[in-house]
Design a protein around this motif. Structure first.
Motif, PDB file in Angstrom:
ATOM      1  N   LEU A  29       0.833  -1.206   0.000  1.00 32.96           N
ATOM      2  CA  LEU A  29       0.000   0.000   0.000  1.00 32.96           C
ATOM      3  C   LEU A  29       0.871   1.260   0.000  1.00 32.96           C
ATOM      4  CD1 LEU A  29      -2.833  -1.022   2.508  1.00 32.96           C
ATOM      5  CD2 LEU A  29      -3.090  -0.606   0.057  1.00 32.96           C
ATOM      6  N   PHE A  44      -5.098   5.391   3.845  1.00 33.06           N
ATOM      7  CA  PHE A  44      -5.189   4.270   4.789  1.00 33.06           C
ATOM      8  C   PHE A  44      -4.460   4.704   6.054  1.00 33.06           C
ATOM      9  CE2 PHE A  44      -0.822   3.043   3.762  1.00 33.06           C
ATOM     10  CZ  PHE A  44      -0.691   3.487   2.451  1.00 33.06           C
ATOM     11  N   ARG A  47      -1.976   3.957   9.268  1.00 30.68           N
ATOM     12  CA  ARG A  47      -0.869   3.102   9.739  1.00 30.68           C
ATOM     13  C   ARG A  47       0.014   3.949  10.640  1.00 30.68           C
ATOM     14  NH1 ARG A  47      -0.248   6.780   5.637  1.00 30.68           N
ATOM     15  NH2 ARG A  47       1.763   6.671   4.585  1.00 30.68           N
ATOM     16  N   CYS A  60      -3.577  -0.328  11.267  1.00 23.69           N
ATOM     17  CA  CYS A  60      -3.649  -0.786   9.872  1.00 23.69           C
ATOM     18  C   CYS A  60      -4.613  -1.961   9.688  1.00 23.69           C
ATOM     19  CB  CYS A  60      -2.263  -1.164   9.381  1.00 23.69           C
ATOM     20  SG  CYS A  60      -1.627  -2.632  10.186  1.00 23.69           S
ATOM     21  N   MET A  62      -7.586  -3.927   8.415  1.00 21.15           N
ATOM     22  CA  MET A  62      -8.428  -3.778   7.224  1.00 21.15           C
ATOM     23  C   MET A  62      -8.841  -5.176   6.771  1.00 21.15           C
ATOM     24  SD  MET A  62      -5.416  -2.469   4.626  1.00 21.15           S
ATOM     25  CE  MET A  62      -4.930  -1.079   5.638  1.00 21.15           C
ATOM     26  N   PRO A  68     -12.134  -1.552   3.575  1.00 23.45           N
ATOM     27  CA  PRO A  68     -12.104  -1.056   4.956  1.00 23.45           C
ATOM     28  C   PRO A  68     -12.809  -2.053   5.882  1.00 23.45           C
ATOM     29  CG  PRO A  68     -13.737   0.152   3.653  1.00 23.45           C
ATOM     30  CD  PRO A  68     -13.009  -0.760   2.704  1.00 23.45           C
ATOM     31  N   ASP A 109     -11.563   6.037   1.727  1.00 26.63           N
ATOM     32  CA  ASP A 109     -10.911   4.810   1.253  1.00 26.63           C
ATOM     33  C   ASP A 109     -10.902   3.717   2.342  1.00 26.63           C
ATOM     34  OD1 ASP A 109     -10.518   6.100  -1.139  1.00 26.63           O
ATOM     35  OD2 ASP A 109      -8.499   6.764  -0.650  1.00 26.63           O
ATOM     36  N   LEU A 110      -9.712   3.410   2.909  1.00 32.04           N
ATOM     37  CA  LEU A 110      -9.606   2.326   3.888  1.00 32.04           C
ATOM     38  C   LEU A 110      -9.653   2.832   5.332  1.00 32.04           C
ATOM     39  CD1 LEU A 110      -6.750   0.376   2.043  1.00 32.04           C
ATOM     40  CD2 LEU A 110      -9.225  -0.087   1.952  1.00 32.04           C
ATOM     41  N   VAL A 111      -9.858   4.124   5.485  1.00 27.14           N
ATOM     42  CA  VAL A 111      -9.884   4.715   6.841  1.00 27.14           C
ATOM     43  C   VAL A 111     -11.311   4.707   7.362  1.00 27.14           C
ATOM     44  CG1 VAL A 111      -9.423   6.787   8.207  1.00 27.14           C
ATOM     45  CG2 VAL A 111      -7.942   6.219   6.254  1.00 27.14           C
TER      46      VAL A 111
END
Ligand code: SF4
Ligand code: FES
Length: 237
Positions: free
Chosen positions: A39, A52, A54, A64, A66, A92, A101-103
């Motif tokens: 990533l 994301f 981290r 992190c 996910m 996510p 996004d992935l947050v």
């Protein structure tokens, strides 16, 4: 080294009309790369807009977490090539509001945690010359309870949480039992108070998803069983 495809779930709060969509990236992945390394490479070399969370890069901070190929895990502890998959799907954590996004928003995790008073309650003044001591046997009881890194993977995997957003959640139950089981804590009732509720312990149906989802191999279901016993003892005592 292998060329892998990453299918990443994206969401931009400034473009809500587009909603959630999958975006694909390709990356030559060297041996030893974790999913977090991948990533980072994608973000630094291909698409700086990818978001994301981290921090520690060593399985300590929980940031992190996910969903990787359908399984909740820590990106920094997941070897990309070990997944043995030409396409790695990253989403996510399920059940939490997506920020970008992935947050995901950590509000549900914090709300559940605060409900159980996640700190030691002891009104007796501590000794002046040393910390509060406990026997090796009492310390042993905390094994498997204190190691939680609050990554939220367990609660994200829990159907009771999917159905009830006020559900306190296995991460918080494990934390509650960490203090109820601690010989130095003087007020178990304070940690248990919020659990005797329709959003509390009784909504757990012992599905064990939380145990399977925990990247630290902890067992929130066991803690829930112990807490249920404590609640019943309190009612009968
Ligand atoms: S119990 Fe495991 S899955 Fe749940 S928050 Fe703690 S470390 Fe994460
Ligand atoms: S970055 Fe801290 S646990 Fe992965």
């Amino acid at each position: 080294m292998a060329m892998l495809k990453f299918k990443i779930n994206r969401f931009n709060p400034d473009d809500e009309r587009r909603g959630h969509y999958a975006q694909e990236y390709e990356l030559d992945v060297p041996k030893g790369y974790t999913v977090l390394d991948c990533l980072n490479d994608i973000k630094w070399k291909q698409d700086g807009t990818l978001s994301f969370r981290r921090s520690c890069r060593s399985g300590i901070c929980g940031s992190c977490a996910m969903t990787i190929n359908g399984v909740n895990n820590l990106a920094c502890e997941t070897q990309a090539l070990a997944l043995k998959s030409a396409v790695i799907t990253i989403e996510p954590l399920r059940g939490y509001p997506v920020v970008k996004d992935l947050v995901v928003s950590l509000d549900p995790i914090v709300r559940g945690l605060m409900a159980v008073k996640p700190y030691m309650i002891n009104k007796t003044p501590p000794p002046t010359d040393q910390e509060r001591l406990q026997s090796p046997e009492d310390r042993e009881r905390l094994e498997g309870l204190y190691e939680c890194i609050l990554c939220g993977s367990c609660t994200s995997a829990c159907p009771s949480f999917w159905a009830d957003k006020e559900y306190i959640g296995p991460h918080a139950f494990l934390k509650a039992y960490r203090f109820v089981a601690d010989s130095r804590d003087e007020d178990a009732r304070a940690h248990l108070e919020a659990l005797d509720d329709k959003h509390g312990l009784w909504r757990c149906h012992t599905i064990f998803n939380c145990v399977e989802a925990c990247p630290k191999d902890l067992n929130p279901t066991r803690a829930i069983a112990e807490l249920k016993k404590e609640l019943v003892k309190g009612k009968m005592g």
